[in-house]
Design an enzyme around this catalytic site. Structure first.
Site, PDB file in Angstrom:
ATOM      1  N   ASP A 178       0.578  -1.236   0.012  1.00  0.00           N
ATOM      2  CA  ASP A 178       0.123  -0.091   0.161  1.00  0.00           C
ATOM      3  C   ASP A 178       0.894   1.281  -0.052  1.00  0.00           C
ATOM      4  OD1 ASP A 178       1.023   0.166   2.683  1.00  0.00           O
ATOM      5  OD2 ASP A 178      -1.233  -0.029   3.619  1.00  0.00           O
TER       6      ASP A 178
ATOM      7  N   TYR B   5      12.047   3.091  -0.369  1.00  0.00           N
ATOM      8  CA  TYR B   5      11.425   1.822  -0.362  1.00  0.00           C
ATOM      9  C   TYR B   5      10.129   1.793  -1.344  1.00  0.00           C
ATOM     10  CZ  TYR B   5       8.242  -2.244   1.089  1.00  0.00           C
ATOM     11  OH  TYR B   5       7.438  -3.135   1.030  1.00  0.00           O
TER      12      TYR B   5
ATOM     13  N   LYS C  14       9.512  -0.165  -5.056  1.00  0.00           N
ATOM     14  CA  LYS C  14       8.118  -1.161  -5.286  1.00  0.00           C
ATOM     15  C   LYS C  14       7.207  -0.294  -6.186  1.00  0.00           C
ATOM     16  CE  LYS C  14       7.301  -4.138  -2.957  1.00  0.00           C
ATOM     17  NZ  LYS C  14       7.850  -5.741  -3.404  1.00  0.00           N
TER      18      LYS C  14
HETATM   19  P1  NAD Z   1      11.394  -9.469   4.337  1.00  0.00           P
HETATM   20  O1  NAD Z   1      12.311  -8.414   4.415  1.00  0.00           O
HETATM   21  O2  NAD Z   1      10.784 -10.317   5.737  1.00  0.00           O
HETATM   22  O3  NAD Z   1      11.980 -10.630   3.455  1.00  0.00           O
HETATM   23  C1  NAD Z   1      12.446 -10.444   2.010  1.00  0.00           C
HETATM   24  C2  NAD Z   1      12.988 -11.818   1.456  1.00  0.00           C
HETATM   25  O4  NAD Z   1      13.626 -11.448   0.425  1.00  0.00           O
HETATM   26  C3  NAD Z   1      14.059 -12.221   2.461  1.00  0.00           C
HETATM   27  O5  NAD Z   1      14.057 -13.614   2.621  1.00  0.00           O
HETATM   28  C4  NAD Z   1      15.249 -12.057   1.776  1.00  0.00           C
HETATM   29  O6  NAD Z   1      16.550 -12.831   1.905  1.00  0.00           O
HETATM   30  C5  NAD Z   1      14.816 -11.944   0.252  1.00  0.00           C
HETATM   31  N1  NAD Z   1      15.753 -11.094  -0.544  1.00  0.00           N
HETATM   32  C6  NAD Z   1      15.887  -9.716  -0.420  1.00  0.00           C
HETATM   33  N2  NAD Z   1      16.930  -9.492  -1.625  1.00  0.00           N
HETATM   34  C7  NAD Z   1      16.850 -10.676  -2.401  1.00  0.00           C
HETATM   35  C8  NAD Z   1      17.332 -11.018  -3.653  1.00  0.00           C
HETATM   36  N3  NAD Z   1      18.018 -10.087  -4.397  1.00  0.00           N
HETATM   37  N4  NAD Z   1      17.306 -12.088  -4.386  1.00  0.00           N
HETATM   38  C9  NAD Z   1      16.482 -12.990  -3.619  1.00  0.00           C
HETATM   39  N5  NAD Z   1      16.039 -12.992  -2.334  1.00  0.00           N
HETATM   40  C10 NAD Z   1      16.435 -11.730  -1.787  1.00  0.00           C
HETATM   41  O7  NAD Z   1       9.749  -8.933   3.680  1.00  0.00           O
HETATM   42  P2  NAD Z   1       8.580  -9.370   3.818  1.00  0.00           P
HETATM   43  O8  NAD Z   1       7.900  -8.427   4.941  1.00  0.00           O
HETATM   44  O9  NAD Z   1       8.123 -10.856   4.032  1.00  0.00           O
HETATM   45  O10 NAD Z   1       7.729  -8.841   2.468  1.00  0.00           O
HETATM   46  C11 NAD Z   1       7.506  -9.731   1.375  1.00  0.00           C
HETATM   47  C12 NAD Z   1       7.186  -8.888   0.347  1.00  0.00           C
HETATM   48  O11 NAD Z   1       5.713  -8.299   0.577  1.00  0.00           O
HETATM   49  C13 NAD Z   1       8.058  -7.580  -0.299  1.00  0.00           C
HETATM   50  O12 NAD Z   1       7.925  -7.529  -1.735  1.00  0.00           O
HETATM   51  C14 NAD Z   1       7.303  -6.428   0.377  1.00  0.00           C
HETATM   52  O13 NAD Z   1       7.547  -5.261  -0.382  1.00  0.00           O
HETATM   53  C15 NAD Z   1       5.768  -6.850   0.258  1.00  0.00           C
HETATM   54  N6  NAD Z   1       4.893  -6.383   1.527  1.00  0.00           N
HETATM   55  C16 NAD Z   1       5.256  -6.325   2.732  1.00  0.00           C
HETATM   56  C17 NAD Z   1       4.587  -6.148   3.775  1.00  0.00           C
HETATM   57  C18 NAD Z   1       4.753  -6.039   5.241  1.00  0.00           C
HETATM   58  O14 NAD Z   1       4.115  -5.540   6.046  1.00  0.00           O
HETATM   59  N7  NAD Z   1       5.982  -6.682   5.487  1.00  0.00           N
HETATM   60  C19 NAD Z   1       3.117  -5.303   3.256  1.00  0.00           C
HETATM   61  C20 NAD Z   1       2.775  -5.291   1.812  1.00  0.00           C
HETATM   62  C21 NAD Z   1       3.895  -5.863   0.842  1.00  0.00           C
END
Ligand code: NAD
Ligand code: TYD
Length: 343
Positions: free
Chosen positions: A127, A151, A155
């Site tokens: 979001d 960030y 995205k």
């Molecule tokens: P996180 O930071 O917990 O995990 C990210 C993962 O991506 C990790 O396992 C990391 O090792 C891996 N990673 C990072 N760079 C990489 C690369 N170059 N190649 C391969 N792997 C790589 O993130 P999250 O909170 O689980 O979020 C996951 C997705 O959901 C993201 O795309 C984020 O933008 C999106 N998102 C997150 C939230 C939230 O509240 N956490 C909300 C909406 C969307």
């Protein structure tokens, strides 16, 4: 859709999704492709080793050759991209990795999906791409993106490239834009696990500014169900917002968290705000609900359940918080912040 490549599956939401999807679809195979950055953690996937329907590939989504090799070796039908640098505060300190992974890495995956003629590419977005949402408005999928942190900008760029691949090359893509997720295995830099684990140890909770910023704290399992639905029933080329559709002030979240732990309000410490801090996110989730989705948790339940998970899983987070990387990050992000009196 049988063989799924879950990019970033060792992180918070990705690992929850893997634990959700494997038992739900007995004929699916799941390959986690992950670079294991500071946020990637094989402890999140504990118990899956040895499952013939699960494989782990240590790789970077920016590495086109390694991505192609994994797609070929495991006969992948669909890619779900969770891989990203994800923390706003880190993006303010060091934007470079965000551009690399979130923008370039997504492009590499899209290009591979096109070359291999995959059935689906799903982009997990946020979001935050809508930026601060003023007044009573709820962001619609058709609203223009207006990101305000490195960030969010990275995205939003990835979203635009994903849509461009659909329009230009006909790649069958779907996108979801999720609100703030909370639940098991979230790295304790994000506010709820950070505050829960600090409070367990009677450490201060560094609330940015007045703490009146508004967020939609949704349980990660509700997000996983939404992803499942969009993958199976979502319309190709479409974006779906994912959140409860309700919002709450950060201070209200803190009150629930402290109450669940039986800890005093005196742990709250107002500190210098985050630069460019988005005051409010709020999503319109009508489009997702029309597919048949309903969140199972409200904010309060989601926060309470999350806090209890951290109480019961000290083995998981103490390892992280006692490590050098975490301690250095904490000092860098919080060491210089002033404590604000009279908030
Ligand atoms: P996180 O930071 O917990 O995990 C990210 C993962 O991506 C990790 O396992 C990391 O090792 C891996 N990673 C990072 N760079 C990489 C690369 N170059 N190649 C391969 N792997 C790589 O993130 P999250 O909170 O689980 O979020 C996951 C997705 O959901 C993201 O795309 C984020 O933008 C999106 N998102 C997150 C939230 C939230 O509240 N956490 C909300 C909406 C969307
Ligand atoms: P965060 O978990 O970083 O997610 P996002 O910035 O993606 O919403 O932060 C959630 C909210 O909590 C946000 O308004 C910033 C605030 N916050 C604090 O007040 N103190 C903190 O130490 C952190 C990390 C966040």
């Amino acid at each position: 859709m049988r063989n799924l490549l879950i990019a970033g599956g060792a992180g918070f939401i990705g690992s929850n999704f893997v634990h959700y999807i494997l038992p739900k679809y007995p004929d699916y195979r799941v390959v986690v492709y992950d670079k294991l950055t500071y946020a990637g953690n094989l402890d999140n996937l504990k118990g899956l080793e040895g499952d013939p329907r699960y494989a782990f590939v240590h790789g970077d989504i920016c590495n086109a050759e390694a991505v192609a090799k994994a797609l070929e070796a495991y006969q992948i039908d669909a890619v779900i991209n969770f891989a990203a640098e994800t923390h706003v505060d880190r993006s303010i300190m060091d934007p470079d990795a965000f551009i690399q992974t979130d923008v370039y890495g997504t492009y590499v995956l899209l290009e591979a999906a096109r070359q291999f003629g995959l059935e689906r590419f799903h982009q997990v977005s946020t979001d935050e791409v809508y930026g601060h949402v003023p007044g009573e408005h709820r962001s619609l999928e058709t609203d223009p993106v207006a990101p305000r942190s490195p960030y969010a900008a990275s995205k939003a760029s990835a979203d635009l490239m994903t849509i461009a691949y659909h329009v230009t090359y006909g790649l069958p893509v779907t996108l979801t834009r999720g609100a703030n997720n909370i639940g098991p295995y979230q790295y304790p830099e994000k506010v709820v696990p950070l505050f829960a684990t600090n409070a367990i140890d009677d450490l201060p909770l560094p609330v940015y500014g007045d703490g009146k910023q508004r967020r939609d704290y949704q349980h990660v399992l509700d997000h996983c169900e939404a992803l499942d639905l969009v993958l199976h029933r979502g319309k190709i080329g479409e974006i779906y917002n994912v959140g409860t559709g309700a919002e709450m002030e950060n201070l209200a979240m803190v009150e629930i968290l402290l109450h669940e732990l039986g800890k005093p309000r005196s742990l709250i410490q107002h500190v210098t705000d985050r630069p460019g801090h988005d005051r409010r996110y709020c999503l319109d989730v009508t489009k997702l609900k029309a597919l048949g989705w309903q969140p199972r948790h409200d904010h309060e339940e989601a926060i309470r359940a999350t806090v209890r998970w951290y109480v019961d899983h000290e083995w998981w987070w103490r390892k992280i918080k006692s490590g050098q990387h975490y301690r250095q990050y904490y000092q860098r992000n919080y060491g210089q912040r002033e404590v604000l009196e009279g908030k």
